[in-house]
Design an enzyme around this catalytic site. Structure first.
Site, PDB file in Angstrom:
ATOM      1  N   ASP A 102       2.116  -2.160  75.594  1.00 17.66           N
ATOM      2  CA  ASP A 102       3.394  -2.031  76.289  1.00 17.66           C
ATOM      3  C   ASP A 102       3.194  -1.452  77.685  1.00 17.66           C
ATOM      4  O   ASP A 102       3.894  -1.800  78.624  1.00 17.66           O
ATOM      5  CB  ASP A 102       4.336  -1.116  75.501  1.00 17.66           C
ATOM      6  CG  ASP A 102       4.791  -1.768  74.205  1.00 17.66           C
ATOM      7  OD1 ASP A 102       4.360  -2.901  73.938  1.00 17.66           O
ATOM      8  OD2 ASP A 102       5.573  -1.131  73.468  1.00 17.66           O
ATOM      9  N   ASP A 136       4.488  -3.029  81.024  1.00 17.01           N
ATOM     10  CA  ASP A 136       5.414  -2.341  81.925  1.00 17.01           C
ATOM     11  C   ASP A 136       4.870  -2.272  83.347  1.00 17.01           C
ATOM     12  O   ASP A 136       5.624  -2.351  84.311  1.00 17.01           O
ATOM     13  CB  ASP A 136       5.715  -0.931  81.410  1.00 17.01           C
ATOM     14  CG  ASP A 136       6.615  -0.972  80.183  1.00 17.01           C
ATOM     15  OD1 ASP A 136       7.254  -2.017  79.954  1.00 17.01           O
ATOM     16  OD2 ASP A 136       6.677   0.042  79.463  1.00 17.01           O
ATOM     17  N   SER A 177      18.322  -3.198  76.255  1.00 14.93           N
ATOM     18  CA  SER A 177      16.980  -2.646  76.099  1.00 14.93           C
ATOM     19  C   SER A 177      16.972  -1.263  76.765  1.00 14.93           C
ATOM     20  O   SER A 177      18.012  -0.813  77.241  1.00 14.93           O
ATOM     21  CB  SER A 177      16.054  -3.652  76.768  1.00 14.93           C
ATOM     22  OG  SER A 177      14.809  -3.125  76.941  1.00 14.93           O
ATOM     23  N   LEU A 178      15.840  -0.586  76.797  1.00 17.92           N
ATOM     24  CA  LEU A 178      15.780   0.742  77.404  1.00 17.92           C
ATOM     25  C   LEU A 178      14.742   0.761  78.511  1.00 17.92           C
ATOM     26  O   LEU A 178      13.725   0.097  78.414  1.00 17.92           O
ATOM     27  CB  LEU A 178      15.373   1.785  76.357  1.00 17.92           C
ATOM     28  CG  LEU A 178      16.374   2.156  75.273  1.00 17.92           C
ATOM     29  CD1 LEU A 178      15.698   3.015  74.216  1.00 17.92           C
ATOM     30  CD2 LEU A 178      17.556   2.892  75.876  1.00 17.92           C
ATOM     31  N   GLU A 220      16.337  11.084  69.752  1.00 13.83           N
ATOM     32  CA  GLU A 220      16.080  10.380  68.494  1.00 13.83           C
ATOM     33  C   GLU A 220      14.652   9.855  68.494  1.00 13.83           C
ATOM     34  O   GLU A 220      14.100   9.555  69.552  1.00 13.83           O
ATOM     35  CB  GLU A 220      17.045   9.187  68.356  1.00 13.83           C
ATOM     36  CG  GLU A 220      18.494   9.615  68.237  1.00 13.83           C
ATOM     37  CD  GLU A 220      19.462   8.431  68.335  1.00 13.83           C
ATOM     38  OE1 GLU A 220      19.017   7.270  68.301  1.00 13.83           O
ATOM     39  OE2 GLU A 220      20.670   8.692  68.452  1.00 13.83           O
ATOM     40  N   ASP A 279       9.304   1.800  66.111  1.00 13.93           N
ATOM     41  CA  ASP A 279       8.766   0.543  66.605  1.00 13.93           C
ATOM     42  C   ASP A 279       9.058  -0.531  65.566  1.00 13.93           C
ATOM     43  O   ASP A 279       8.215  -0.882  64.760  1.00 13.93           O
ATOM     44  CB  ASP A 279       7.266   0.680  66.850  1.00 13.93           C
ATOM     45  CG  ASP A 279       6.753  -0.415  67.757  1.00 13.93           C
ATOM     46  OD1 ASP A 279       7.591  -1.150  68.315  1.00 13.93           O
ATOM     47  OD2 ASP A 279       5.537  -0.545  67.890  1.00 13.93           O
ATOM     48  N   TYR A 331      21.740   3.374  64.474  1.00 18.36           N
ATOM     49  CA  TYR A 331      21.935   4.388  65.511  1.00 18.36           C
ATOM     50  C   TYR A 331      23.041   4.095  66.509  1.00 18.36           C
ATOM     51  O   TYR A 331      23.255   4.857  67.424  1.00 18.36           O
ATOM     52  CB  TYR A 331      20.626   4.638  66.267  1.00 18.36           C
ATOM     53  CG  TYR A 331      19.936   3.379  66.774  1.00 18.36           C
ATOM     54  CD1 TYR A 331      18.840   2.869  66.105  1.00 18.36           C
ATOM     55  CD2 TYR A 331      20.395   2.724  67.901  1.00 18.36           C
ATOM     56  CE1 TYR A 331      18.194   1.720  66.551  1.00 18.36           C
ATOM     57  CE2 TYR A 331      19.765   1.581  68.361  1.00 18.36           C
ATOM     58  CZ  TYR A 331      18.667   1.083  67.672  1.00 18.36           C
ATOM     59  OH  TYR A 331      18.041  -0.057  68.117  1.00 18.36           O
ATOM     60  N   CYS A 385     -24.995 -21.106  60.488  1.00 18.26           N
ATOM     61  CA  CYS A 385     -25.720 -22.316  60.074  1.00 18.26           C
ATOM     62  C   CYS A 385     -26.821 -22.729  61.036  1.00 18.26           C
ATOM     63  O   CYS A 385     -27.593 -23.637  60.748  1.00 18.26           O
ATOM     64  CB  CYS A 385     -24.740 -23.474  59.874  1.00 18.26           C
ATOM     65  SG  CYS A 385     -24.087 -24.099  61.429  1.00 18.26           S
ATOM     66  N   CYS A 388     -20.512 -26.422  58.623  1.00 13.97           N
ATOM     67  CA  CYS A 388     -20.950 -25.018  58.649  1.00 13.97           C
ATOM     68  C   CYS A 388     -20.247 -24.245  57.538  1.00 13.97           C
ATOM     69  O   CYS A 388     -19.034 -24.369  57.350  1.00 13.97           O
ATOM     70  CB  CYS A 388     -20.603 -24.428  60.005  1.00 13.97           C
ATOM     71  SG  CYS A 388     -20.872 -22.662  60.105  1.00 13.97           S
TER      72      CYS A 388
HETATM   73  S1  IVH Z   1      19.074   2.765  71.699  1.00 16.97           S
HETATM   74  C1  IVH Z   1      21.858   0.732  74.464  1.00 16.97           C
HETATM   75  N1  IVH Z   1      17.929   4.136  69.785  1.00 16.97           N
HETATM   76  O1  IVH Z   1      13.812   0.538  71.166  1.00 16.97           O
HETATM   77  C2  IVH Z   1      21.044   1.254  73.350  1.00 16.97           C
HETATM   78  N2  IVH Z   1      16.880   2.128  70.505  1.00 16.97           N
HETATM   79  O2  IVH Z   1      12.629  -0.135  73.800  1.00 16.97           O
HETATM   80  C3  IVH Z   1      19.604   0.862  73.485  1.00 16.97           C
HETATM   81  N3  IVH Z   1      14.826   1.576  69.304  1.00 16.97           N
HETATM   82  O3  IVH Z   1      15.606  -2.381  71.816  1.00 16.97           O
HETATM   83  C4  IVH Z   1      18.810   1.136  72.292  1.00 16.97           C
HETATM   84  N4  IVH Z   1      14.841   3.325  67.965  1.00 16.97           N
HETATM   85  O4  IVH Z   1      15.004  -1.877  69.386  1.00 16.97           O
HETATM   86  C5  IVH Z   1      17.857   3.037  70.560  1.00 16.97           C
HETATM   87  N5  IVH Z   1      17.029   5.444  68.105  1.00 16.97           N
HETATM   88  C6  IVH Z   1      16.969   4.353  68.864  1.00 16.97           C
HETATM   89  C7  IVH Z   1      15.921   3.414  68.764  1.00 16.97           C
HETATM   90  C8  IVH Z   1      15.911   2.308  69.607  1.00 16.97           C
HETATM   91  C9  IVH Z   1      14.211   2.223  68.309  1.00 16.97           C
HETATM   92  C10 IVH Z   1      14.348   0.320  69.896  1.00 16.97           C
HETATM   93  C11 IVH Z   1      15.423  -0.725  70.080  1.00 16.97           C
HETATM   94  C12 IVH Z   1      15.407  -1.027  71.547  1.00 16.97           C
HETATM   95  C13 IVH Z   1      14.036  -0.615  71.933  1.00 16.97           C
HETATM   96  C14 IVH Z   1      13.955  -0.339  73.427  1.00 16.97           C
END
Ligand code: IVH
Length: 671
Positions: free
Chosen positions: A34, A38, A83-84, A114, A118, A224, A409, A429
């Site tokens: 990752d 990134d 995504s984050l 939190e 993965d 979550y 072989c 082989c």
């Molecule tokens: S919050 C708008 N909370 O991490 C909310 N994501 O790298 C965005 N993930 O796509 C996500 N644990 O699949 C959130 N406690 C958690 C998480 C979480 C795992 C994953 C999720 C997201 C990815 C981003």
């Protein structure tokens, strides 16, 4: 940098990012970490910022990875599954906090930290407390419908208590680390490729066509987020987590409220240390603003929220020494160098072998026997050599001499111009034969469970099997006389081989292990060419006329059928009764022209078998209900497809109707 140079680099970066996204999201088989990903994305974003006229709406910097795959119905999400953004160290995180404090005009903000699992993001829809639809993230806006598969996950209840009438929640499906290790052990034993990490294993398990396969994997799920709950107005993320758990959904138990960035940093430090105490693969911490009202003020970009960020755990690395470099030979003859290293623990697992991928990679890194190497296991990816410690290299060491002949072989090794992979040129082989048999017998091919790794080695070494058809000539006495075999296990294997003769034509074609011909390709080919003879007679142009077949596949097919020994092999397999055509049924089966959609699970057979049985009668089986759909077969757990069928007035068959049909009674479809 000049504009021209930048344009070139931007194009290159976009291509690379798209390639790695495909590997990650669609093939569940990433080859870079990752962090490396990134870095590429960051470089692209910087270039696009410096040359705004070169930015484009479809650029990977502005889109979320992942795509809706074939074979699953699309489900639009009520709100995008964003995504984050990632941070990698404390300085990054402080900067993010400072920006947020500036934007909100407040200091000492309230956060919830939190554990970042993965796993795989899913959206779960509950209506009046009942689980009705489950979908993968897909591209963030539209996911893939996997309701029946998600219904097999113990943490996803069929019914909630006290939930609002309209509810969509977001969660993360994952495979516990222990279950992951067991699954890979079993796959290794069966000769199937192992999963690189639990995330890939979870993704593969969730996207099974047959929910029974999913049910055999002990998937788990933590929730979550509320994606849609129009009747509710929770004030904070803490309250959201309490609500979720109150309804009966699972919430990760280590979430904690933190005031101000120092407490957040302390949480991140703590879990960087403690991550291996968890029975799930965590790749970081997610930091979220707690008050939802402040989240709204902070807002989101098209890709990620500004009110949350991920802190990624540092990559796990260790130094060790190379004791030996071995060269393995795979099913297609590919030679793969593998470093056998002094066993070392990295991130909770012991690593003793590290793939060096191919000859070019080996030379580029110049790994030698006796070297000290730095090994990394970033984000749970299969361990790889990051670098050689040159200062520690023994003065006597020499570059590894890559063999010019097959280590198994002795046949010459062939490496076409411009290709990275050297292959053993000998099709007989033993190494290729063994891997070929393992593929042939694997679960998705002929499904001969009794043919484990050790037995395949024995059969080949003892000369009992020299080509694949020899499997069907095996005799009880000879088998029972093998070490570790008894009359009973030998008898079982013969029974399984006998049963494998019933596998339908597409599976047999896939089992042959023709290069580039995977399961989907085999299905597409057999739909167009109703027998192996027809396929064998098809020209390259005719082959390329089939959707999804390009010049590469067509060339491999032609190369396979032009070899005399392959024709002999097919002839023998036919002689043993394997299905090399849609035989037995009229060329146009009794269900020809009818399109079916299957939804929910079936009692008497896996959905995949039902699909194959319908297809054998000439029907088409589609993934989603359209105006082409003539019948929907619905079992327990049926979701949106059933709703849609009802709405469109498509006739619905239950399992009994299906069974009657498959037994030759065409009454249920009025034929
Ligand atoms: S919050 C708008 N909370 O991490 C909310 N994501 O790298 C965005 N993930 O796509 C996500 N644990 O699949 C959130 N406690 C958690 C998480 C979480 C795992 C994953 C999720 C997201 C990815 C981003």
């Amino acid at each position: 940098m000049t504009r021209e140079l930048a344009a070139g680099r931007i194009a290159e970066l976009r291509k690379a990012l798209e390639f790695h996204r495909r590997l990650y999201y669609e093939e569940n088989a990433p080859v870079i970490s990752d962090v490396e990903y990134d870095q590429l994305e960051k470089e692209l974003a910087q270039l696009e910022a410096a040359f705004p006229d070169l930015a484009a709406p479809g650029s990977p910097t502005r889109t979320v990875g992942g795509k809706v795959g074939k074979g699953f119905a699309p489900v639009p999400h009520p709100a995008p599954l964003l995504s984050l953004d990632n941070t990698y160290d404390e300085a990054d995180l402080r900067e993010w906090n400072a920006r947020l404090e500036r934007v909100l005009g407040k200091t000492s903000l309230d956060f919830v930290c939190e554990i970042k699992l993965d796993g795989l993001s899913v959206a779960l829809t509950y209506r009046h407390g009942q689980f009705v639809t489950g979908a993968t993230r897909g591209d963030g806006f539209v996911g893939e419908e996997v309701t029946a598969n998600l219904a097999t996950v113990a943490d996803i209840p069929r019914a909630l208590t006290g939930a609002p009438a309209e509810l969509v929640v977001r969660g993360e499906v994952y495979l516990p680390v222990r279950a992951f290790a067991e699954l890979n052990e079993a796959r290794e034993e069966e000769g199937q490729p192992v999963f690189a990490n639990p995330r890939n294993a979870a993704a593969g398990s969730l996207r099974q066509i047959d929910p029974r396969q999913t049910a055999q994997r002990p998937l788990a799920c933590f929730c979550y987020q509320l994606l849609s709950a129009p009747e509710l107005r929770p004030a904070s993320q803490q309250e959201v987590l309490r609500l979720l758990s109150g309804w009966g959904l699972k919430v990760e138990p280590n979430a904690r409220a933190c005031r101000g960035i120092e407490e957040v940093l302390a949480y991140c430090r703590e879990w960087t240390e403690r991550r291996h105490e968890l029975d799930y693969d965590a790749d970081g911490v997610v930091i979220k603003l707690d008050p939802l009202q402040l989240q709204e003020t902070a807002s989101s970009t098209a890709k990620s929220p500004r009110w949350a960020v991920a802190f990624k755990f540092p990559a796990e690395r260790a130094q060790t020494s190379v004791q030996e470099i071995a060269v393995q030979v795979g099913r297609t003859g590919a030679l793969t160098p593998v470093a056998h290293v002094k066993p070392v623990r990295i991130g909770g697992v012991t690593v003793s072998r590290v793939s060096l991928h191919n000859e070019d990679e080996l030379r580029r890194k110049d790994v030698r026997v006796g070297d000290w190497v730095l090994i990394e296991r970033a984000g749970g990816v299969i361990p790889y050599v990051v670098a050689v410690e040159r200062e520690k290299r023994p003065p006597t060491s020499v570059p590894f001499p890559f063999p010019g002949t097959c280590p198994v072989c002795g046949a010459p090794v062939h490496k076409p111009e411009g290709e990275a992979i050297a292959r053993c040129a000998n099709r007989s082989c033993k190494a290729q034969l063994k891997e070929g048999i393992r593929h042939f017998a694997s679960r998705t091919a002929m499904d001969v469970a009794g043919l484990g790794r050790v037995l395949v080695d024995q059969l080949v070494e003892q000369g009992l099997v020299e080509t694949i058809p020899d499997l069907y000539a095996l005799r009880l006495e000879k088998l029972a006389a093998l070490p570790r075999m008894a009359e009973k296990s030998a008898g079982n294997l013969l029974e399984q081989l006998e049963a494998s003769k019933l596998r339908p034509y597409p599976r047999v074609l896939y089992a042959l292990g023709i290069r580039q011909v995977g399961e989907e390709t085999a299905k597409a080919l057999t739909a167009r060419f109703r027998s192996v003879e027809a396929l064998s007679a098809a020209s390259r142009e005719e082959l390329q006329g089939v959707e999804g077949i390009g010049p590469k596949v067509a060339a491999e097919l032609r190369a396979f059928f032009e070899v005399e020994r392959n024709q002999v092999l097919l002839e023998r397999l036919r002689g043993y009764g394997l299905k090399l055509s849609w035989e037995g049924k009229a060329a146009l089966g009794p269900l020809a022209g009818l399109t079916f959609v299957l939804t929910g699970s079936l009692e008497s057979m896996p959905r995949q078998r039902a699909k194959e049985a319908l297809e054998a009668l000439g029907a088409s089986v589609a993934a989603s209900v359209t105006n082409q759909t003539r019948f929907v077969v619905a079992g327990p757990g049926a979701g949106s497809k059933l709703d849609r069928a009802r709405k469109e007035g498509v006739p619905i068959l239950d399992e009994e109707g299906l069974t009657r049909l498959l037994n030759g009674d065409l009454g249920p479809v009025g034929r």
